[in-house]
Write a protein that holds these residues in place. Structure first.
Motif, PDB file in Angstrom:
ATOM      1  N   VAL A 143     -31.704 -29.326 -52.199  1.00 48.75           N
ATOM      2  CA  VAL A 143     -31.689 -28.396 -51.075  1.00 48.75           C
ATOM      3  C   VAL A 143     -30.234 -28.013 -50.845  1.00 48.75           C
ATOM      4  O   VAL A 143     -29.380 -28.883 -50.683  1.00 48.75           O
TER       5      VAL A 143
ATOM      6  N   LEU B  16     -27.696 -25.629 -48.502  1.00 43.77           N
ATOM      7  CA  LEU B  16     -27.572 -24.850 -47.271  1.00 43.77           C
ATOM      8  C   LEU B  16     -26.193 -24.204 -47.215  1.00 43.77           C
ATOM      9  O   LEU B  16     -25.225 -24.749 -47.752  1.00 43.77           O
TER      10      LEU B  16
ATOM     11  N   THR C  75     -23.097 -31.479 -40.253  1.00 43.54           N
ATOM     12  CA  THR C  75     -24.474 -31.012 -40.398  1.00 43.54           C
ATOM     13  C   THR C  75     -25.268 -31.889 -41.353  1.00 43.54           C
ATOM     14  O   THR C  75     -26.446 -32.161 -41.124  1.00 43.54           O
TER      15      THR C  75
ATOM     16  N   LEU D 142     -28.845 -33.615 -40.718  1.00 42.67           N
ATOM     17  CA  LEU D 142     -29.981 -33.368 -41.601  1.00 42.67           C
ATOM     18  C   LEU D 142     -30.564 -34.689 -42.116  1.00 42.67           C
ATOM     19  O   LEU D 142     -31.780 -34.887 -42.103  1.00 42.67           O
TER      20      LEU D 142
ATOM     21  N   LEU E  17     -39.349 -31.284 -44.706  1.00 39.38           N
ATOM     22  CA  LEU E  17     -38.161 -30.455 -44.842  1.00 39.38           C
ATOM     23  C   LEU E  17     -38.193 -29.281 -43.873  1.00 39.38           C
ATOM     24  O   LEU E  17     -37.193 -28.980 -43.217  1.00 39.38           O
ATOM     25  N   ALA E  18     -39.337 -28.637 -43.740  1.00 40.41           N
ATOM     26  CA  ALA E  18     -39.461 -27.512 -42.805  1.00 40.41           C
ATOM     27  C   ALA E  18     -39.201 -27.958 -41.383  1.00 40.41           C
ATOM     28  O   ALA E  18     -38.505 -27.274 -40.623  1.00 40.41           O
TER      29      ALA E  18
ATOM     30  N   LEU F  36     -35.432 -28.522 -40.968  1.00 34.69           N
ATOM     31  CA  LEU F  36     -34.632 -27.294 -40.994  1.00 34.69           C
ATOM     32  C   LEU F  36     -34.820 -26.416 -39.763  1.00 34.69           C
ATOM     33  O   LEU F  36     -34.003 -25.538 -39.512  1.00 34.69           O
ATOM     34  N   THR F  37     -35.886 -26.638 -38.998  1.00 37.67           N
ATOM     35  CA  THR F  37     -36.073 -25.853 -37.776  1.00 37.67           C
ATOM     36  C   THR F  37     -35.477 -26.541 -36.552  1.00 37.67           C
ATOM     37  O   THR F  37     -35.518 -25.995 -35.465  1.00 37.67           O
ATOM     38  N   ASP F  38     -34.910 -27.719 -36.737  1.00 36.96           N
ATOM     39  CA  ASP F  38     -34.315 -28.439 -35.619  1.00 36.96           C
ATOM     40  C   ASP F  38     -33.088 -27.676 -35.100  1.00 36.96           C
ATOM     41  O   ASP F  38     -32.308 -27.138 -35.891  1.00 36.96           O
TER      42      ASP F  38
ATOM     43  N   LEU G 215     -29.516 -27.817 -36.608  1.00 34.23           N
ATOM     44  CA  LEU G 215     -29.142 -27.091 -37.822  1.00 34.23           C
ATOM     45  C   LEU G 215     -29.026 -25.584 -37.586  1.00 34.23           C
ATOM     46  O   LEU G 215     -28.954 -24.805 -38.531  1.00 34.23           O
TER      47      LEU G 215
ATOM     48  N   TRP H 293     -27.225 -22.555 -39.825  1.00 33.13           N
ATOM     49  CA  TRP H 293     -27.249 -22.875 -41.253  1.00 33.13           C
ATOM     50  C   TRP H 293     -28.479 -22.254 -41.889  1.00 33.13           C
ATOM     51  O   TRP H 293     -29.555 -22.284 -41.324  1.00 33.13           O
TER      52      TRP H 293
ATOM     53  N   VAL I 119     -30.898 -21.752 -45.576  1.00 36.49           N
ATOM     54  CA  VAL I 119     -31.256 -22.371 -46.848  1.00 36.49           C
ATOM     55  C   VAL I 119     -30.957 -21.409 -47.975  1.00 36.49           C
ATOM     56  O   VAL I 119     -31.351 -20.248 -47.942  1.00 36.49           O
TER      57      VAL I 119
END
Length: 87
Positions: free
Chosen positions: A15, A17, A30, A34, A68-69, A72-74, A77, A80, A82
């Protein structure tokens, strides 16, 4: 005695970013956020710069998408984006 690498390397999930918002925290911070959001049984190898970070998960989880989704929506982050997924 040095350990030998496996004859057939385990598949990995990569992954990558990039910092899309210059006011977002740098990659070194970050990547810690993550890692804290991902499942604890994932074996992660981070490589973080200021504006880009890469996370290699090995072996690749069977179904990484939902975890992972969610990570990444937190809001931690925010700023940032992807660049790449599976590697």
């Amino acid at each position: 005695m040095t350990p030998r690498p496996p004859a057939h390397p385990l598949p990995a999930l990569d992954v990558t970013l990039h910092r899309a918002d210059p006011t977002a925290p740098p990659g070194q911070i970050t990547v810690i956020r993550l890692l804290a959001l991902l499942p604890p049984d994932w074996c992660c190898h981070p490589d973080a710069g200021t504006d880009r970070l890469r996370l290699r998960v090995r072996p690749a989880p069977a179904e990484p998408g939902p975890a992972l989704a969610r990570a990444l929506t937190d809001p931690a982050l925010s700023g940032w984006g992807v660049l790449e997924g599976r590697g």
